[in-house]
Design an enzyme around this catalytic site. Structure first.
Site, PDB file in Angstrom:
ATOM      1  N   ASP A  61       5.558  -3.435   6.188  1.00 23.97           N
ATOM      2  CA  ASP A  61       4.260  -3.337   6.827  1.00 23.97           C
ATOM      3  C   ASP A  61       3.158  -3.212   5.772  1.00 23.97           C
ATOM      4  O   ASP A  61       3.304  -2.465   4.798  1.00 23.97           O
ATOM      5  CB  ASP A  61       4.255  -2.106   7.749  1.00 23.97           C
ATOM      6  CG  ASP A  61       2.927  -1.877   8.419  1.00 23.97           C
ATOM      7  OD1 ASP A  61       2.535  -2.708   9.251  1.00 23.97           O
ATOM      8  OD2 ASP A  61       2.283  -0.858   8.105  1.00 23.97           O
ATOM      9  N   GLU A 121       4.577  -8.374   5.169  1.00 25.22           N
ATOM     10  CA  GLU A 121       3.348  -8.606   5.917  1.00 25.22           C
ATOM     11  C   GLU A 121       2.269  -8.690   4.841  1.00 25.22           C
ATOM     12  O   GLU A 121       1.854  -7.655   4.299  1.00 25.22           O
ATOM     13  CB  GLU A 121       3.059  -7.463   6.884  1.00 25.22           C
ATOM     14  CG  GLU A 121       1.810  -7.716   7.713  1.00 25.22           C
ATOM     15  CD  GLU A 121       1.425  -6.546   8.602  1.00 25.22           C
ATOM     16  OE1 GLU A 121       0.888  -6.791   9.702  1.00 25.22           O
ATOM     17  OE2 GLU A 121       1.640  -5.385   8.198  1.00 25.22           O
TER      18      GLU A 121
END
Length: 731
Positions: free
Chosen positions: A343, A379
């Site tokens: 993330d 990401e």
């Protein structure tokens, strides 16, 4: 209580069958108390007797699995200098393998009095915070082995442990929403039948359920609020008892591996749940604040934040780097997971201020013999300056391709001047990845994910409808590149419903037939809706849970998704390991035989055709006889050839197939509008009419003696037959 010196490594609580070694890093502590918590909450405190290289440690012979514990760290409390040690707060072990309970929002969790951030609150947080748990590391893995699917053969399924299973009718009620439910045969059968090869789980590291959300009757559903990087989230465990979530998680992994499905974890190493200077003191802040967090240089009482959550971990700190690498290695070696999706991964590259693809974190990952061998998905952005890094990660990494999402959405909703970029995304985004030596597998292609509209909502809403989140619809992305097909939200109009169903099929077919690695969001294959809510982070209810009660329309979509996934699985031309020779130039040259781009009239695409803002239709020839790469056993790869016909226009469009040099007879395989019957044969120069906003797939077998990079004549025919026999399992 008897305590021995113990060892400084490994960090955390390590049970060896006789007793437990405790080790905790703190570069500023003056004294550390190990706090043993009984079932009734009684606390026994023991000073850790030894310190080596800032690691405090001790061994307790009598401590066994199930023992709850925490720490109290005595040291400087000087926020302006970056220090926040506070022995009145019972702290979690950063290396805890299991965590019990949740925080309750009590003021004692904070080191200041509400309303006066500069004050000092020394109320004891015991009883209001979470506790660490000693776990039994022993588990019977049996014959478990990692599936080790190659990237180019992978289909990823992003899922939430609870959301996917909470309403599944075949899972026992008491088991739904848990790790055990995800490993239940009914859920595993759905995943296997769909044809996915990996499930990417939204955060399962222990996270904090924000009191501010709980006060509104909401919760931190997504889980991007980690506090324990080694502990499976206790809220997803069906079995009662401290530490049982570890055994249940392992059993889930074992069941998925038995079905040949990999387990990838969405991990949040960019920040923690302690938030900014107004946040609670739960673990890292009270242990060694300046070693774990990135602080503002001018005022170290504040945190430097590139994540939008209040803090960022300090990626140049040896303690942070060791924590992350130890955590990753633990989940691979002890929990048997197969990879990670990071993330806000751009934050991990911020060793100093700017995103640095040569930062220490990437160096450590690349040289690590364990982590470098599993799937690593970034990401590739964060909220800081220069944080958008699609295409900017090192060669070992793959990336969520946000440009793929945006381009494919724009094409199917009829945005002008998208055809050229659509072609680049369809063929693996060589413009983003080839210059760094990466291949199509670097692109994790997706149209929808947890963050944003579901696939059904993408074609049903122009605007977000997040009123249930309690923020007056201000939260969530406002520019979704969505199109409601003429009506906002639910409708009984059959024409609108038919168009929405076709658009969902268009997105699924495009995604699964593109080069790269496709990722599907859970429930999209069965038409899941969130009622237009594009930010379900706080909705732990029917808004975000998958509804398994399928009507005919949703069942039909599921069957379509299965068919296209199996089509991709069976045909290597859709999952090449290398870029097309002509992909970057969009074809048009006679010596580029693996791919050709044509207008609806069957002629080659010109520069003018690519650049026209009114171009919404294209025909793509994929030559299965010119795959210039061997398979992983060194065998020649020969496949059927395909014509992909795309009509992104709002009116129907007639296509004329190319001449016999591409094939005499083509057979219909797929039509997202269901007007071209599967099995229908169309000869060269024949015509086929595509409905508005639809896609048709045609094929021909490789046995036709056509010019190809693989050669022609009897030797080539024999080679093709051998390859086909190998694919069909006859040899």
């Amino acid at each position: 209580m008897q305590i021995w010196p113990g060892r400084p490594y490994p960090l955390g609580a390590t049970y060896d069958g006789t007793g437990t070694n405790f080790a905790l890093f703190s570069g500023v502590a003056e004294r550390i108390e190990l706090c043993l918590i009984d079932a009734d909450g009684t606390e026994t405190r023991v000073d850790l007797p030894e310190v080596d290289a800032f690691v405090w440690h001790g061994y307790l012979p009598a401590i066994a699995p199930g023992q709850k514990y925490g720490y109290r760290v005595h040291g400087p409390y000087d926020p302006a200098a970056g220090h926040r040690c506070d022995p009145s707060k019972l702290l979690l072990d950063p290396y805890a393998k299991a965590i019990d309970g949740q925080i309750d929002g009590d003021p004692s969790l904070y080191s200041y009095t509400f309303g006066d951030p500069k004050s000092r609150n020394e109320s004891d947080s015991a009883g209001h915070t979470m506790t660490s748990v000693v776990v039994n590391p022993f588990f019977d893995w049996g014959h478990d082995r990692p599936p080790e699917h190659e990237y180019h053969e992978s289909v990823i399924y992003e899922a939430h442990v609870k959301g996917l299973t909470r309403l599944h009718p075949a899972v026992p009620e008491e088991m739904r929403g848990t790790y055990a439910a995800l490993g239940h045969p009914a859920v595993v059968e759905h995943l296997s039948g769909l044809g996915i090869t990996a499930i990417e789980l939204m955060p399962v590291h222990q996270f904090v359920n924000d009191p501010s959300l709980q006060e509104k009757g909401l919760s931190n559903y997504w889980g991007y609020n980690t506090i324990g990087f080694f502990a499976p989230h206790n809220g997803f465990a069906s079995m009662a008892g401290s530490g049982q979530q570890v055994q249940e998680f392992k059993s889930m992994v074992k069941a998925l591996h038995a079905a040949n499905i990999e387990v990838i974890l969405d991990v949040v190493y960019n920040h923690t749940a302690e938030g900014n200077h107004m946040g609670p003191t739960l673990s890292f802040r009270g242990i060694d604040n300046a070693s774990y967090y990135r602080l503002v240089d001018e005022d170290q009482s504040h945190y430097f934040d590139t994540t939008g959550t209040g803090n960022s971990l300090l990626m140049r700190s040896p303690a942070v780097l060791q924590l992350i690498m130890d955590s990753l290695r633990y989940w691979v070696t002890e929990m048997h997971v197969d990879g990670f999706r990071f993330d806000l991964a751009a934050t991990l590259a911020r060793q100093f201020h700017e995103v640095d693809r040569l930062s220490a974190f990437f160096d450590l990952v690349h040289q690590d013999p364990v982590i470098s061998q599993v799937k690593l998905i970034a990401e590739p952005w964060d909220l800081g300056e220069g944080g958008y890094q699609v295409g900017g990660f090192p060669p070992l990494w793959t990336e969520w391709n946000g440009q793929y999402r945006d381009t494919v959405r724009d094409f199917w909703r009829g945005e002008p001047s998208t055809l050229g970029e659509f072609a680049s995304r369809l063929t693996g985004s060589s413009d983003l990845y080839e210059h760094t030596g990466r291949r199509p597998i670097a692109s994790i292609n997706f149209v929808t994910a947890h963050d944003g509209f579901t696939l059904r909502d993408l074609v049903s809403y122009n605007d977000k409808h997040n009123e249930a989140n309690g923020e007056d619809n201000r939260d969530g992305e406002s520019h979704n590149r969505s199109w409601n097909c003429g009506v906002e939200g639910p409708t009984d109009d059959p024409a609108v419903l038919a168009l929405r169903a076709r658009q969902q099929r268009n997105f699924l077919a495009t995604l699964l037939l593109s080069q790269g690695v496709p990722m599907i969001a859970h429930g999209d294959e069965i038409g899941r809706t969130q009622g237009g809510n594009n930010n379900g982070y706080c909705q732990d209810d029917e808004i975000t849970w998958v509804d398994w009660d399928l009507d005919d329309e949703r069942q039909s979509l599921l069957e379509f998704a299965r068919r296209v996934i199996h089509l991709r699985r069976d045909h290597p031309v859709f999952r090449r390991r290398r870029f097309f020779a002509g992909a970057a130039e969009h074809g048009g040259q006679s010596d580029l035989r693996d791919i050709a781009w044509m207008t609806p009239t069957g002629g080659q695409m010109s520069d003018e055709a690519w650049s026209s803002e009114h171009a919404f239709a294209v025909m793509v020839f994929l030559n299965g006889e010119a795959i210039s790469e061997p398979d992983l056993r060194g065998q020649e790869v020969v496949d059927d050839s395909f014509l992909l016909l795309f009509n992104g226009h709002w009116e129907k469009r007639q296509f004329q197939l190319p001449g016999a040099e591409y094939g005499d007879v083509w057979t219909a395989v797929l039509d997202t509008d269901a007007q071209v019957r599967p099995g229908r044969e169309i000869r060269s120069r024949g015509r086929v009419t595509l409905a508005p906003r639809s896609m048709v797939l045609l094929t021909r077998p490789p046995e036709q003696d056509l010019p190809s990079a693989s050669g022609s004549g009897s030797a080539a025919v024999a080679s093709r037959e051998a390859s086909r026999a190998m694919r069909e399992g006859r040899v």
